[in-house]
Design a protein around this motif. Structure first.
Motif, PDB file in Angstrom:
ATOM      1  N   ALA A 212       0.827  -1.208   0.000  1.00  0.00           N
ATOM      2  CA  ALA A 212       0.000   0.000   0.000  1.00  0.00           C
ATOM      3  C   ALA A 212       0.863   1.260   0.000  1.00  0.00           C
ATOM      4  O   ALA A 212       0.539   2.252  -0.673  1.00  0.00           O
ATOM      5  CB  ALA A 212      -0.927  -0.004   1.223  1.00  0.00           C
ATOM      6  N   ALA A 213       1.972   1.221   0.742  1.00  0.00           N
ATOM      7  CA  ALA A 213       2.855   2.391   0.788  1.00  0.00           C
ATOM      8  C   ALA A 213       3.446   2.682  -0.589  1.00  0.00           C
ATOM      9  O   ALA A 213       3.488   3.841  -1.032  1.00  0.00           O
ATOM     10  CB  ALA A 213       3.960   2.150   1.812  1.00  0.00           C
TER      11      ALA A 213
ATOM     12  N   LEU B 174       2.196   1.750  -3.543  1.00  0.00           N
ATOM     13  CA  LEU B 174       1.144   2.155  -4.478  1.00  0.00           C
ATOM     14  C   LEU B 174       0.684   3.584  -4.199  1.00  0.00           C
ATOM     15  O   LEU B 174       0.406   4.361  -5.137  1.00  0.00           O
ATOM     16  CB  LEU B 174      -0.040   1.190  -4.376  1.00  0.00           C
ATOM     17  CG  LEU B 174       0.232  -0.236  -4.874  1.00  0.00           C
ATOM     18  CD1 LEU B 174      -0.936  -1.143  -4.574  1.00  0.00           C
ATOM     19  CD2 LEU B 174       0.510  -0.215  -6.393  1.00  0.00           C
ATOM     20  N   LYS B 175       0.606   3.974  -2.916  1.00  0.00           N
ATOM     21  CA  LYS B 175       0.230   5.354  -2.601  1.00  0.00           C
ATOM     22  C   LYS B 175       1.276   6.334  -3.104  1.00  0.00           C
ATOM     23  O   LYS B 175       0.960   7.423  -3.612  1.00  0.00           O
ATOM     24  CB  LYS B 175       0.059   5.515  -1.089  1.00  0.00           C
ATOM     25  CG  LYS B 175      -1.227   4.935  -0.530  1.00  0.00           C
ATOM     26  CD  LYS B 175      -1.281   5.166   0.983  1.00  0.00           C
ATOM     27  CE  LYS B 175      -2.513   4.545   1.602  1.00  0.00           C
ATOM     28  NZ  LYS B 175      -2.540   4.756   3.070  1.00  0.00           N
ATOM     29  N   THR B 176       2.550   5.953  -2.938  1.00  0.00           N
ATOM     30  CA  THR B 176       3.637   6.818  -3.398  1.00  0.00           C
ATOM     31  C   THR B 176       3.555   7.045  -4.899  1.00  0.00           C
ATOM     32  O   THR B 176       3.878   8.128  -5.410  1.00  0.00           O
ATOM     33  CB  THR B 176       4.999   6.186  -3.036  1.00  0.00           C
ATOM     34  OG1 THR B 176       5.064   5.985  -1.623  1.00  0.00           O
ATOM     35  CG2 THR B 176       6.148   7.082  -3.467  1.00  0.00           C
ATOM     36  N   LEU B 177       3.073   5.993  -5.613  1.00  0.00           N
ATOM     37  CA  LEU B 177       2.943   6.092  -7.071  1.00  0.00           C
ATOM     38  C   LEU B 177       1.637   6.732  -7.495  1.00  0.00           C
ATOM     39  O   LEU B 177       1.323   6.794  -8.693  1.00  0.00           O
ATOM     40  CB  LEU B 177       3.057   4.698  -7.695  1.00  0.00           C
ATOM     41  CG  LEU B 177       4.422   4.009  -7.493  1.00  0.00           C
ATOM     42  CD1 LEU B 177       4.378   2.588  -8.051  1.00  0.00           C
ATOM     43  CD2 LEU B 177       5.527   4.813  -8.179  1.00  0.00           C
ATOM     44  N   GLY B 178       0.798   7.163  -6.511  1.00  0.00           N
ATOM     45  CA  GLY B 178      -0.400   7.913  -6.842  1.00  0.00           C
ATOM     46  C   GLY B 178      -1.695   7.139  -6.800  1.00  0.00           C
ATOM     47  O   GLY B 178      -2.741   7.667  -7.192  1.00  0.00           O
ATOM     48  N   ALA B 179      -1.669   5.906  -6.356  1.00  0.00           N
ATOM     49  CA  ALA B 179      -2.895   5.099  -6.333  1.00  0.00           C
ATOM     50  C   ALA B 179      -3.828   5.574  -5.227  1.00  0.00           C
ATOM     51  O   ALA B 179      -3.388   5.949  -4.146  1.00  0.00           O
ATOM     52  CB  ALA B 179      -2.544   3.636  -6.116  1.00  0.00           C
TER      53      ALA B 179
ATOM     54  N   ALA C  88       5.401   7.379   4.185  1.00  0.00           N
ATOM     55  CA  ALA C  88       6.723   7.832   4.615  1.00  0.00           C
ATOM     56  C   ALA C  88       7.245   7.000   5.791  1.00  0.00           C
ATOM     57  O   ALA C  88       8.420   6.625   5.845  1.00  0.00           O
ATOM     58  CB  ALA C  88       6.665   9.316   5.005  1.00  0.00           C
ATOM     59  N   HIS C  89       6.328   6.663   6.736  1.00  0.00           N
ATOM     60  CA  HIS C  89       6.757   5.866   7.894  1.00  0.00           C
ATOM     61  C   HIS C  89       7.206   4.479   7.479  1.00  0.00           C
ATOM     62  O   HIS C  89       8.188   3.940   7.997  1.00  0.00           O
ATOM     63  CB  HIS C  89       5.600   5.770   8.900  1.00  0.00           C
ATOM     64  CG  HIS C  89       5.257   7.061   9.560  1.00  0.00           C
ATOM     65  ND1 HIS C  89       4.114   7.266  10.302  1.00  0.00           N
ATOM     66  CD2 HIS C  89       5.931   8.253   9.585  1.00  0.00           C
ATOM     67  CE1 HIS C  89       4.090   8.501  10.755  1.00  0.00           C
ATOM     68  NE2 HIS C  89       5.190   9.138  10.332  1.00  0.00           N
ATOM     69  N   VAL C  90       6.488   3.913   6.519  1.00  0.00           N
ATOM     70  CA  VAL C  90       6.808   2.560   6.068  1.00  0.00           C
ATOM     71  C   VAL C  90       8.124   2.533   5.321  1.00  0.00           C
ATOM     72  O   VAL C  90       8.996   1.686   5.566  1.00  0.00           O
ATOM     73  CB  VAL C  90       5.672   2.007   5.180  1.00  0.00           C
ATOM     74  CG1 VAL C  90       6.028   0.616   4.633  1.00  0.00           C
ATOM     75  CG2 VAL C  90       4.366   1.957   5.958  1.00  0.00           C
ATOM     76  N   LEU C  91       8.306   3.453   4.390  1.00  0.00           N
ATOM     77  CA  LEU C  91       9.496   3.434   3.551  1.00  0.00           C
ATOM     78  C   LEU C  91      10.754   3.796   4.342  1.00  0.00           C
ATOM     79  O   LEU C  91      11.832   3.259   4.068  1.00  0.00           O
ATOM     80  CB  LEU C  91       9.313   4.409   2.383  1.00  0.00           C
ATOM     81  CG  LEU C  91       8.154   4.041   1.427  1.00  0.00           C
ATOM     82  CD1 LEU C  91       8.026   5.080   0.326  1.00  0.00           C
ATOM     83  CD2 LEU C  91       8.377   2.657   0.823  1.00  0.00           C
TER      84      LEU C  91
END
Length: 845
Positions: A751-752, A754-759, A838-841
Motif C-alpha cells: 500500500a505504501a 502504491l500510494k507513493t505512485l499515486g494510487a 513515509a513511515h513505512v518506507l
C-alpha cells in the motif's frame, strides 16, 4: 554448541512472548479438544452400557424366539439354569380410543406384554409416581396400561381414558418416564405401551402365525458361567431358532452404532487437526521468517544447523505441549461438566469421567500433527545462511529441506495413519479418511502452485491493461511469499470436509425420500388371518380412493444353515443372517418378477422344498443354484434347495421377500397374510377406521410415519457429522485469519508503494479484495471437487446407494469460500490503507 546451550537459548526466546503463535495454539487446542471430547463421550457411553448391562438387557441373559413361545423343554432348561425367569412378548399393534358417536382415534404402538416379575433389574418410573404393579393391576374388572408421552400427546389422552388393543379394553393408568430396558428393544415404529401378558389372552393379538417375539430374561446366580450356559443352550436348542444375548452383548446394535459413529467423528477430528496442521506450519514458517536475522547471527557465532533445529524444535515442543494440554482440558472438561445435562437427554446410561484412553489418543494425534507440520519449516530454517544477516529478504527460504527431514516427515505421517487405523476400530474408514486428507492436501498444494503460475501469466497479459486493481491482485498472487498457499490449504481442506459431509448428508436423506418410488403404498397391513382375507378385500375394494391392494402369505424365519454348515461359518457376517427374515410361498412367479438364473417350479410341484432367492443378496453371500438353505420357522427346520434367483427391488416398497418357497413346503404351517394398500391420502383415515373396526387384530403401518421416524433418526446422525465437520471448518477459519494477519505486513508495504505512485485508497482496497476473493474461490472449487469425490465414494461404497450430486450444497461451498476469504482479507486491509507511506518506507532503510 551443546544441547544445554540450545535449551538455554530456546528458553530465553520464549520469554519474549507468544507473538505469532496464537493461531498455532488455537489450531492444536481445537483439534485435540474435538478428538478428546468425542472419545470421552464414546467411552462414557461404553462404560454406562457395561456398568448397567443387566438393567439395559432386563436380565443377566436373554433367550429370544421369533413368532412363538418357548416350549416345555426350553422352559424347563431356563427354570433349572436361573434363579428367576421373566417372560416378555413384544409386537406392534393398533391402539384405539373410542370417541362419542362410535368413532375412534387410532395409532400404531409397540406393545410390551410382561409378567409379574418384570423388570428383573431396575424399575419402570411413571410420571404420577405409581408403581408398575399397581398401574397394571385390574380395577373394576378393567386391566391397566401405561404408555409413552408420545402416545399420550398424539391422542390427547388423560389418565383414566379407556383404550382398546385388539378386542381387549384397558385403562390408561400412567405415563412412562423411564423404561430401564428400552435400549435393548431396538428401533420401534410406534410409541411404547406396557400391559400384563395375561391380559392379552382374549385379545386375538397373539394367535398362531401372528408377528411377535417372545423373550425370557434370566436372573442368574452371581457365579454363573455365561459362556457355559450359552454353549449349553445352543447345543440343546440349536435348531429351534433360539437367539441368545447376555449382559456382555446386551445391546450389540447400540454398541456398533456408538463405535462406528464415534470412530467417524474422531476421524473428522483428525481432519480438523490436519486443517490445524496447515495453520501450525504457517505459524512456524512465519515465526521463523521473523527470526532470520537471529538465526544468521547464531550461525555467525558458530551454531551449526543441528543446533538451530534443536533451539526452535524445543520452543515449538513447549508450545505444542501447552496447546495439547489446553485442548485436553477443554475436550474432557466440557463433557464431564455437562454430563448431568447430557445424561438426562440420552435414552441409554452414560458414566462421565476422565478416561485415560481418549486422553492419550488425542494427545498422540496432537503431538504427531504438530511434529509433522513443524519439521518442514524447521528443516528449512536450519539451512539459513549467515549472509542473510546482511540482506533484507522477503518470503524466507524456498528450497526443499534435506532428504533426511523429508523421510522423517513421511515416517511421522505413516505413524499417524497407523495409529488412526488401529485406534479407530474402523480400518477401512480410517484408511480412506487419512488417504482422503493426504489427497486433498496434494490437490490443494497443486492448486495453489497452479494459481500462482496462472496469476503471474495473467498479470503480464493484455487483458489486465487499463485495470490496475486487477493487475496488482494477480501480481500479488503470483509473486514470492504471500498467503496464497496457506489460504488455499487451510480454507480448502476445511471446505473439503464440509463439501463431503454435505454431499453425504444429501444422499443419506435421498435414500429415504428421493429414492422412493413414484407411487409408494399408503399402508402395510400385517397379521391378517386367512379367514379374514375375503372381508379385508371387500372393505378395501369398496373404499373410494383405494387404487390397488396386494397380498401375500407371510412367515418369518431365521437362516441357520447353508449347505448343512452353520450359516455364519459358511458365509461370515451378512445382514440376512442378523435376525429373522420374511419368507412367503407362491405357486407362480410374482407378476413383475425377473428370474435372473434358474427356473420357477411347476404350479403343482409337490417334491422336496425349493426356494427362490433374491439375486443381489445371493451374489453377496456367494450362493449358487443347487445350494441348500435351512430356515427355522416357528421352531421347525425347513431345508430347501435354491431353484432360481430373481431380481428384488426393495426400494419400490411393495411386497418383496428375500426368500420364496413352493406352497407344499409350508403346507400346514400357521401363518398370516401381509397386504400393501395403495390409496390417496384422503382415503387413509376412513379405510383404517373401517378395517380396524372389522378386524381389531390387524396392524396397519403407515408408510409416511415410518419414513418420518427413520428420517428423524438419520437427521440426528447427520447433525453429529455436521458438528464434526464444523470443527474442521472453524479451525480452517482461524488459520485463514492467521494467514491474513501474517500477510498484513506485506500489504502495508504494498500500500505504501502504491500510494507513493499515486494510487487511490479505493483502488488499492479493490485490489486487496479481489485477491482474497480469487484465493477463496480457488480453495472452494478444489474443495468441491475433492469433497464430491469423497461423498460419491461413501455413498456408493459404504452406503451401497446411488449417488446424486447436490448442486445447492456445492454452490454454497464455492461461494462460502470466496466470501470467507474476502472478509478475512478486508478485515486485515484497513490498517495498511491507514498507514502513512513515509513511515513505512523510512523503516526499510
Amino acid at each position: 554448541m551443546t544441547t544445554r546451550a540450545a535449551l538455554w537459548i530456546a528458553t530465553r526466546e520464549l520469554r519474549g512472548g507468544l507473538a505469532g503463535f496464537h493461531v498455532f495454539l488455537i489450531c492444536l487446542v481445537l483439534g485435540v479438544a474435538a478428538i478428546a471430547g468425542v472419545g470421552t463421550m464414546r467411552k462414557a457411553i461404553e462404560t454406562g452400557l457395561t456398568d448397567e448391562a443387566s438393567v439395559i438387557l432386563g436380565g443377566d441373559a436373554e433367550l429370544q424366539f421369533t413368532y412363538r413361545f418357548a416350549d416345555a423343554a426350553e422352559r424347563d432348561w431356563m427354570a433349572g439354569a436361573a434363579e428367576q425367569v421373566s417372560e416378555i412378548v413384544d409386537f406392534r399393534s393398533m391402539i384405539a380410543r373410542p370417541r362419542a358417536g362410535g368413532d375412534a382415534d387410532r395409532a400404531l404402538v409397540q406393545v410390551k406384554a410382561v409378567d409379574s416379575l418384570y423388570p428383573l433389574y431396575g424399575s419402570v418410573e411413571l410420571s404420577n409416581g405409581m408403581s408398575l404393579d399397581e398401574a397394571l393391576s385390574a380395577a373394576d374388572g378393567t386391566p391397566g396400561l401405561v404408555a409413552e408421552k408420545a402416545l399420550v400427546d398424539r391422542l390427547g389422552l388423560i389418565i383414566g381414558d379407556r383404550l382398546t388393543l385388539g378386542t381387549s379394553e384397558f385403562q390408561l393408568r400412567g405415563q412412562i418416564d423411564l423404561e430401564p430396558d428400552a435400549a435393548a428393544g431396538g428401533f420401534g415404529l410406534g410409541p411404547r405401551v406396557i400391559v400384563l401378558l395375561n391380559d392379552l389372552t382374549d385379545s386375538g393379538l397373539l394367535s398362531e402365525g401372528s408377528l411377535f417375539s417372545s423373550s425370557y430374561r434370566l436372573r442368574l446366580a452371581p457365579d454363573a458361567d455365561l459362556d457355559a450356559l450359552r454353549v449349553d443352550a445352543r447345543e440343546l436348542f440349536a435348531d429351534t431358532g433360539l437367539q441368545w444375548r447376555d449382559r456382555r452383548n446386551g445391546t450389540p446394535g447400540i454398541s456398533r452404532f456408538v463405535d462406528r459413529l464415534g470412530a467417524f467423528l474422531v476421524l473428522l477430528g483428525l481432519a480438523g487437526l490436519a486443517v490445524g496442521g496447515v495453520g501450525v506450519s504457517s505459524a512456524v514458517s512465519s515465526y521463523l521468517d521473523g527470526k532470520t536475522e537471529t538465526i544468521a547471527t547464531l550461525k555467525t557465532l558458530g551454531a551449526d544447523g543441528g543446533t538451530i533445529f534443536a533451539i526452535y524444535l524445543i520452543q515449538i515442543a513447549v508450545l505444542a505441549l501447552a496447546g495439547i494440554a489446553l485442548g485436553l482440558v477443554l475436550g474432557v472438561g466440557v463433557p464431564v461438566l455437562a454430563g448431568p445435562y447430557i445424561a438426562d437427554r440420552l435414552p441409554i446410561p452414560v458414566e462421565f469421567a476422565v478416561y485415560a484412553a481418549p486422553v492419550l489418543e488425542a494427545a498422540l494425534y496432537g503431538s504427531l500433527t504438530a511434529l509433522i507440520f513443524s519439521v518442514w519449516p524447521l528443516a528449512l530454517a536450519r539451512d539459513v545462511r549467515a549472509a542473510s544477516l546482511y540482506r533484507h529478504e522477503t518470503g524466507g527460504s524456498r528450497q526443499r529441506p534435506r532428504l533426511s527431514y523429508i523421510l522423517l516427515t513421511m515416517l511421522l505421517t505413516a505413524l499417524l495413519i497407523a495409529s488412526a487405523t488401529m485406534l479407530s476400530g474402523a480400518t477401512r474408514l480410517a484408511l480412506f479418511t487419512c488417504g482422503g486428507i493426504l489427497l486433498s492436501l496434494l490437490f490443494l498444494m497443486l492448486a495453489a502452485q497452479g494459481l500462482r503460475r496462472l496469476a503471474r501469466r495473467a498479470a503480464r497479459g493484455g487483458a489486465v491493461r487499463g485495470r490496475p486493481a486487477v493487475r496488482w491482485a494477480f501480481a500479488a498472487l503470483g509473486g514470492p511469499g504471500g498467503e496464497t498457499a496457506s489460504v488455499v490449504l487451510s480454507l480448502g481442506l476445511g471446505l473439503t470436509v464440509l463439501a463431503a459431509i454435505g454431499q453425504i448428508d444429501s444422499n443419506l436423506r435421498g435414500l429415504i425420500r428421493s429414492d422412493l418410488p413414484d407411487r409408494a403404498p399408503a399402508y402395510f397391513v400385517v397379521d391378517i388371518q386367512s379367514g379374514q382375507l375375503d372381508g379385508f378385500m371387500e372393505i378395501t375394494d369398496g373404499q373410494t380412493g383405494v387404487e390397488k391392494v396386494e397380498t401375500a402369505p407371510m412367515l418369518r424365519g431365521i437362516i441357520t444353515r447353508i449347505n448343512g454348515t452353520p450359516a455364519r461359518e459358511a458365509i461370515g457376517s451378512h445382514w440376512a443372517l442378523q435376525g429373522d427374515r420374511g419368507v412367503t410361498y407362491s405357486a407362480t412367479p410374482p407378476a413383475d418378477a425377473e428370474i435372473t438364473e434358474g427356473s420357477w417350479w411347476p404350479d403343482d410341484y409337490s417334491g422336496p422344498p425349493l426356494m427362490s432367492f433374491a439375486a443381489e443378496e445371493a451374489a453377496e453371500m456367494g450362493l449358487k443354484i443347487g445350494d441348500t438353505i435351512t430356515l427355522n420357522v416357528l421352531g421347525r427346520d425347513l431345508t430347501a434347495e435354491i431353484a432360481n434367483f430373481r431380481e428384488v427391488r426393495f426400494e419400490n416398497m411393495g411386497i418383496n421377500f428375500l426368500m420364496s418357497v413352493n406352497p407344499a413346503a409350508l403346507a400346514g404351517a400357521p401363518h398370516t397374510l401381509i397386504a400393501t394398500v395403495y390409496a390417496d391420502e384422503e382415503a387413509e383415515t376412513p379405510l383404517i377406521r373401517d378395517l380396524a373396526e372389522a378386524f381389531p387384530n390387524i396392524t396397519a403401518i403407515r408408510v409416511r410415519d415410518a419414513i418420518d421416524r427413520v428420517s428423524s433418526a438419520l437427521s440426528g446422525i447427520a447433525s453429529a457429522t455436521r458438528w464434526g465437520a464444523s470443527a474442521a471448518l472453524l479451525t480452517g477459519g482461524f488459520v485463514l485469519i492467521g494467514a491474513a494477519a501474517a500477510g498484513q505486513k506485506r500489504r502495508v508495504f504494498e500500500a505504501a508503494i502504491l500510494k507513493t505512485l499515486g494510487a487511490r485508497r479505493g483502488l488499492i482496497l479493490s485490489s486487496f479484495a479481489l485477491r482474497s476473493a480469487i484465493v477463496g474461490m480457488a480453495a472452494g472449487l478444489v474443495a468441491l471437487g475433492v469433497g464430491t469425490l469423497a461423498g460419491w465414494w461413501v455413498t456408493t461404497s459404504v452406503m451401497d446407494a446411488s449417488y446424486r450430486f447436490d448442486a445447492v450444497s456445492a454452490l454454497s461451498i464455492v461461494s462460502g469460500g470466496a466470501v470467507a476469504s474476502l472478509l478475512a482479507g478486508l478485515a486485515f486491509s484497513l490498517r495498511p490503507l491507514a498507514v502513512r507511506p513515509a513511515h513505512v518506507l523510512r523503516a526499510q532503510e
